[in-house]
Design a protein around this motif. Structure first.
Motif, PDB file in Angstrom:
ATOM      1  N   ILE A  23     -32.360  45.753   2.226  1.00  0.00           N
ATOM      2  CA  ILE A  23     -31.031  45.558   1.644  1.00  0.00           C
ATOM      3  C   ILE A  23     -30.192  46.819   1.784  1.00  0.00           C
ATOM      4  CG2 ILE A  23     -29.794  45.127  -0.515  1.00  0.00           C
ATOM      5  CD1 ILE A  23     -32.131  43.290  -1.323  1.00  0.00           C
ATOM      6  N   LEU A  24     -30.803  47.976   1.587  1.00  0.00           N
ATOM      7  CA  LEU A  24     -30.077  49.240   1.717  1.00  0.00           C
ATOM      8  C   LEU A  24     -29.595  49.473   3.143  1.00  0.00           C
ATOM      9  CD1 LEU A  24     -32.083  51.781  -0.502  1.00  0.00           C
ATOM     10  CD2 LEU A  24     -29.761  50.921  -0.881  1.00  0.00           C
ATOM     11  N   ILE A  25     -30.430  49.155   4.133  1.00  0.00           N
ATOM     12  CA  ILE A  25     -30.014  49.325   5.530  1.00  0.00           C
ATOM     13  C   ILE A  25     -28.779  48.481   5.810  1.00  0.00           C
ATOM     14  CG2 ILE A  25     -30.652  48.899   7.934  1.00  0.00           C
ATOM     15  CD1 ILE A  25     -33.541  49.591   7.140  1.00  0.00           C
ATOM     16  N   ASN A  26     -28.809  47.215   5.385  1.00  0.00           N
ATOM     17  CA  ASN A  26     -27.648  46.341   5.580  1.00  0.00           C
ATOM     18  C   ASN A  26     -26.418  46.874   4.858  1.00  0.00           C
ATOM     19  OD1 ASN A  26     -28.185  43.452   6.926  1.00  0.00           O
ATOM     20  ND2 ASN A  26     -30.074  44.104   5.916  1.00  0.00           N
ATOM     21  N   THR A  27     -26.609  47.388   3.647  1.00  0.00           N
ATOM     22  CA  THR A  27     -25.486  47.890   2.860  1.00  0.00           C
ATOM     23  C   THR A  27     -24.884  49.145   3.480  1.00  0.00           C
ATOM     24  OG1 THR A  27     -26.505  47.000   0.842  1.00  0.00           O
ATOM     25  CG2 THR A  27     -24.783  48.662   0.571  1.00  0.00           C
ATOM     26  N   ILE A  72     -29.868  41.714  19.881  1.00  0.00           N
ATOM     27  CA  ILE A  72     -30.773  40.725  19.300  1.00  0.00           C
ATOM     28  C   ILE A  72     -31.361  41.261  17.996  1.00  0.00           C
ATOM     29  CG2 ILE A  72     -32.872  41.496  20.485  1.00  0.00           C
ATOM     30  CD1 ILE A  72     -31.854  37.833  19.911  1.00  0.00           C
ATOM     31  N   ILE A  73     -31.313  42.585  17.805  1.00  0.00           N
ATOM     32  CA  ILE A  73     -31.771  43.223  16.567  1.00  0.00           C
ATOM     33  C   ILE A  73     -30.591  43.652  15.695  1.00  0.00           C
ATOM     34  CG2 ILE A  73     -33.059  45.156  15.561  1.00  0.00           C
ATOM     35  CD1 ILE A  73     -34.848  43.180  16.986  1.00  0.00           C
ATOM     36  N   THR A  74     -29.603  44.293  16.294  1.00  0.00           N
ATOM     37  CA  THR A  74     -28.519  44.881  15.496  1.00  0.00           C
ATOM     38  C   THR A  74     -27.662  43.833  14.795  1.00  0.00           C
ATOM     39  OG1 THR A  74     -27.072  44.968  17.459  1.00  0.00           O
ATOM     40  CG2 THR A  74     -28.377  46.932  16.951  1.00  0.00           C
ATOM     41  N   TYR A  75     -27.595  42.631  15.365  1.00  0.00           N
ATOM     42  CA  TYR A  75     -26.683  41.645  14.776  1.00  0.00           C
ATOM     43  C   TYR A  75     -27.112  41.258  13.365  1.00  0.00           C
ATOM     44  CZ  TYR A  75     -29.295  37.218  14.695  1.00  0.00           C
ATOM     45  OH  TYR A  75     -30.167  36.206  14.366  1.00  0.00           O
ATOM     46  N   PHE A  76     -28.436  41.241  13.086  1.00  0.00           N
ATOM     47  CA  PHE A  76     -28.839  40.812  11.743  1.00  0.00           C
ATOM     48  C   PHE A  76     -28.982  41.971  10.759  1.00  0.00           C
ATOM     49  CE2 PHE A  76     -32.850  40.654  14.281  1.00  0.00           C
ATOM     50  CZ  PHE A  76     -33.679  41.498  13.537  1.00  0.00           C
ATOM     51  N   PHE A  77     -28.396  43.102  11.097  1.00  0.00           N
ATOM     52  CA  PHE A  77     -28.209  44.182  10.138  1.00  0.00           C
ATOM     53  C   PHE A  77     -26.723  44.511   9.969  1.00  0.00           C
ATOM     54  CE2 PHE A  77     -32.625  45.027  11.438  1.00  0.00           C
ATOM     55  CZ  PHE A  77     -33.231  45.207  10.202  1.00  0.00           C
ATOM     56  N   THR A  78     -25.841  43.681  10.536  1.00  0.00           N
ATOM     57  CA  THR A  78     -24.412  43.995  10.593  1.00  0.00           C
ATOM     58  C   THR A  78     -23.578  42.919   9.911  1.00  0.00           C
ATOM     59  OG1 THR A  78     -24.791  45.073  12.739  1.00  0.00           O
ATOM     60  CG2 THR A  78     -22.522  44.594  12.140  1.00  0.00           C
ATOM     61  N   HIS A  79     -22.663  43.338   9.042  1.00  0.00           N
ATOM     62  CA  HIS A  79     -21.725  42.433   8.377  1.00  0.00           C
ATOM     63  C   HIS A  79     -20.349  43.086   8.356  1.00  0.00           C
ATOM     64  CE1 HIS A  79     -25.708  41.429   6.720  1.00  0.00           C
ATOM     65  NE2 HIS A  79     -25.246  40.205   6.545  1.00  0.00           N
ATOM     66  N   GLU A  80     -19.314  42.256   8.334  1.00  0.00           N
ATOM     67  CA  GLU A  80     -17.938  42.759   8.224  1.00  0.00           C
ATOM     68  C   GLU A  80     -17.256  42.313   6.936  1.00  0.00           C
ATOM     69  OE1 GLU A  80     -15.428  43.572  11.984  1.00  0.00           O
ATOM     70  OE2 GLU A  80     -16.306  41.589  12.278  1.00  0.00           O
ATOM     71  N   GLU A  81     -17.692  41.207   6.345  1.00  0.00           N
ATOM     72  CA  GLU A  81     -17.022  40.658   5.168  1.00  0.00           C
ATOM     73  C   GLU A  81     -17.888  40.837   3.930  1.00  0.00           C
ATOM     74  OE1 GLU A  81     -16.050  36.628   5.970  1.00  0.00           O
ATOM     75  OE2 GLU A  81     -14.857  37.091   7.760  1.00  0.00           O
ATOM     76  N   ILE A  82     -17.271  41.182   2.824  1.00  0.00           N
ATOM     77  CA  ILE A  82     -17.986  41.489   1.593  1.00  0.00           C
ATOM     78  C   ILE A  82     -18.782  40.291   1.080  1.00  0.00           C
ATOM     79  CG2 ILE A  82     -15.903  41.004   0.240  1.00  0.00           C
ATOM     80  CD1 ILE A  82     -18.772  43.442  -0.653  1.00  0.00           C
ATOM     81  N   PHE A  83     -18.191  39.101   1.099  1.00  0.00           N
ATOM     82  CA  PHE A  83     -18.904  37.942   0.565  1.00  0.00           C
ATOM     83  C   PHE A  83     -20.039  37.507   1.484  1.00  0.00           C
ATOM     84  CE2 PHE A  83     -14.845  37.525  -1.755  1.00  0.00           C
ATOM     85  CZ  PHE A  83     -15.359  37.513  -3.043  1.00  0.00           C
ATOM     86  N   ASN A  88     -25.809  36.961   1.599  1.00  0.00           N
ATOM     87  CA  ASN A  88     -27.048  37.148   2.361  1.00  0.00           C
ATOM     88  C   ASN A  88     -28.049  38.027   1.623  1.00  0.00           C
ATOM     89  OD1 ASN A  88     -26.357  35.533   4.521  1.00  0.00           O
ATOM     90  ND2 ASN A  88     -25.616  37.207   5.795  1.00  0.00           N
ATOM     91  N   MET A  89     -27.584  39.106   1.015  1.00  0.00           N
ATOM     92  CA  MET A  89     -28.501  40.020   0.335  1.00  0.00           C
ATOM     93  C   MET A  89     -29.037  39.420  -0.964  1.00  0.00           C
ATOM     94  SD  MET A  89     -28.867  42.489   2.411  1.00  0.00           S
ATOM     95  CE  MET A  89     -28.648  41.224   3.704  1.00  0.00           C
ATOM     96  N   LEU A  90     -28.222  38.657  -1.680  1.00  0.00           N
ATOM     97  CA  LEU A  90     -28.721  37.969  -2.869  1.00  0.00           C
ATOM     98  C   LEU A  90     -29.771  36.927  -2.486  1.00  0.00           C
ATOM     99  CD1 LEU A  90     -25.456  37.434  -4.969  1.00  0.00           C
ATOM    100  CD2 LEU A  90     -27.391  38.909  -5.537  1.00  0.00           C
ATOM    101  N   PHE A  91     -29.489  36.164  -1.461  1.00  0.00           N
ATOM    102  CA  PHE A  91     -30.408  35.150  -0.958  1.00  0.00           C
ATOM    103  C   PHE A  91     -31.725  35.809  -0.547  1.00  0.00           C
ATOM    104  CE2 PHE A  91     -31.277  31.457   1.993  1.00  0.00           C
ATOM    105  CZ  PHE A  91     -31.167  30.470   1.021  1.00  0.00           C
ATOM    106  N   LEU A  92     -31.604  36.912   0.176  1.00  0.00           N
ATOM    107  CA  LEU A  92     -32.785  37.649   0.629  1.00  0.00           C
ATOM    108  C   LEU A  92     -33.570  38.197  -0.554  1.00  0.00           C
ATOM    109  CD1 LEU A  92     -34.481  38.987   2.884  1.00  0.00           C
ATOM    110  CD2 LEU A  92     -32.848  40.882   2.845  1.00  0.00           C
ATOM    111  N   LEU A 143     -22.783  37.829  14.170  1.00  0.00           N
ATOM    112  CA  LEU A 143     -23.373  38.907  13.386  1.00  0.00           C
ATOM    113  C   LEU A 143     -23.700  38.398  11.987  1.00  0.00           C
ATOM    114  CD1 LEU A 143     -20.895  39.829  11.369  1.00  0.00           C
ATOM    115  CD2 LEU A 143     -20.229  41.255  13.279  1.00  0.00           C
ATOM    116  N   GLY A 144     -24.556  39.111  11.289  1.00  0.00           N
ATOM    117  CA  GLY A 144     -24.938  38.739   9.929  1.00  0.00           C
ATOM    118  C   GLY A 144     -26.423  38.453   9.813  1.00  0.00           C
ATOM    119  N   ALA A 145     -26.965  38.649   8.621  1.00  0.00           N
ATOM    120  CA  ALA A 145     -28.401  38.513   8.381  1.00  0.00           C
ATOM    121  C   ALA A 145     -28.810  37.123   7.907  1.00  0.00           C
ATOM    122  CB  ALA A 145     -28.839  39.549   7.333  1.00  0.00           C
ATOM    123  N   SER A 146     -27.938  36.128   8.092  1.00  0.00           N
ATOM    124  CA  SER A 146     -28.221  34.796   7.557  1.00  0.00           C
ATOM    125  C   SER A 146     -29.512  34.202   8.111  1.00  0.00           C
ATOM    126  CB  SER A 146     -27.053  33.856   7.858  1.00  0.00           C
ATOM    127  OG  SER A 146     -25.859  34.324   7.292  1.00  0.00           O
TER     128      SER A 146
END
Length: 305
Positions: A23-27, A72-83, A88-92, A143-146
């Protein structure tokens, strides 16, 4: 400001804290990109920010992917929108803590990473194979960790289908129904404006299901990833000075990537009396009352059925 960085560093270096590290890496990536976007926009260099994001997004086009395979790796650690990152992080977090408790940190990492990779492959594969999406291949990126979060969620739901979450306004709901709801929702939205993301959800969900089912049959899909993590940890880990005595040399090393907590494979097979005692404890106090070792013994016993 230094206090904030100290808090981040302290949380990241704690043992048995793998879920928080993810979660910290994504944040951190989200906040860094947000800061870069503000700086580039004020400097009238917004095209530089667009280029940076393009280097992190996963493209649907195979030609683009060959040029930047790391996406293929970086996309699921990257987000642009707060919601987007918040959901994703709450779900995770909700589902990831169950996987961490019952299967250990290594398998949580495996579910997250393999689910993200599988979601990316599903996204590129479907966009290039189905005629409906052919016209969008050249312009589509994701992009996104969904997908990674869905893998963890479905993995937890496959492992503990009757575990309940208390949802606001709805009360206790079994997690298998929560996972099923989001899978159906993703399938229904697979022809909408975020078709790529929803298709990736399905790839991640399938990976989470298969990972747990194969694990219950004795096959661990994460073994190559564990070996890679161990190699990476040893490669960048400083060797502490050896403590020498006249009898022996002692070398003390600490893991830097994931917790060395016992996994279900290292827990001894419980006898029937132990299983009965654990089941009695569940009936009286619920799953949450079990210790990590009791949870792992219960999982170990389930593999023998």
């Amino acid at each position: 400001m230094s206090g904030i960085f100290d808090d981040f560093r302290r949380e990241f270096t704690k043992t048995d804290n793998t879920l928080v590290r993810i979660i910290l890496i994504n944040t951190v990536v989200f906040l860094a990109l947000l800061l870069v976007k503000v700086i580039f926009t004020l400097g009238q260099s917004s095209e530089a920010y667009v280029w940076l994001i393009d280097m992190l997004r996963l493209p649907a086009s195979p030609r683009e992917f060959v040029v930047k395979p790391w996406t293929i790796i970086t996309y699921f650690f990257t987000h642009e929108e707060i919601f987007h990152i918040l959901f994703n992080m709450l779900f995770l977090y909700w589902f990831g803590r169950l996987v961490d408790e019952y299967l250990g940190s290594k398998r949580l990492i495996a579910l997250y990473v393999l689910g993200g990779i599988a979601g990316g492959i599903a996204y590129m594969g479907i966009y290039n194979l189905l005629p409906y999406f052919h016209s969008q291949v050249a312009s589509s990126q994701m992009l996104g960790a969904s997908a990674a979060a869905f893998s963890v969620a479905v993995g937890a739901s496959t492992l503990l289908p009757n575990y309940t979450f208390n949802l606001i306004f709805l009360g206790p709901i079994r997690i298998k129904y929560i996972a099923f709801f989001y899978i159906v929702l993703s399938l229904a939205q697979s022809i909408g404006p975020n078709a790529g993301g929803n298709l990736a959800h399905l790839g991640g969900a399938f990976t989470g299901y298969m990972f747990i089912k194969l694990l219950q049959n004795g096959t661990d899909l994460g073994k190559p990833l564990y070996a890679l993590m161990e190699f990476w940890s040893r490669l960048f880990k400083k060797r502490p000075p050896m403590k020498v005595t006249y009898r022996q040399k002692e070398v003390h090393r600490t893991s830097t990537f994931y917790s060395a907590a016992p996994s279900p494979t290292s827990v001894e097979m419980p006898d029937q009396d132990e299983i009965d005692a654990i089941l009695d404890k569940i009936s009286k106090s619920g799953y949450e009352s079990l210790t990590r070792e009791e949870k792992q013994k219960l999982f170990k016993a389930s593999q023998q059925k």
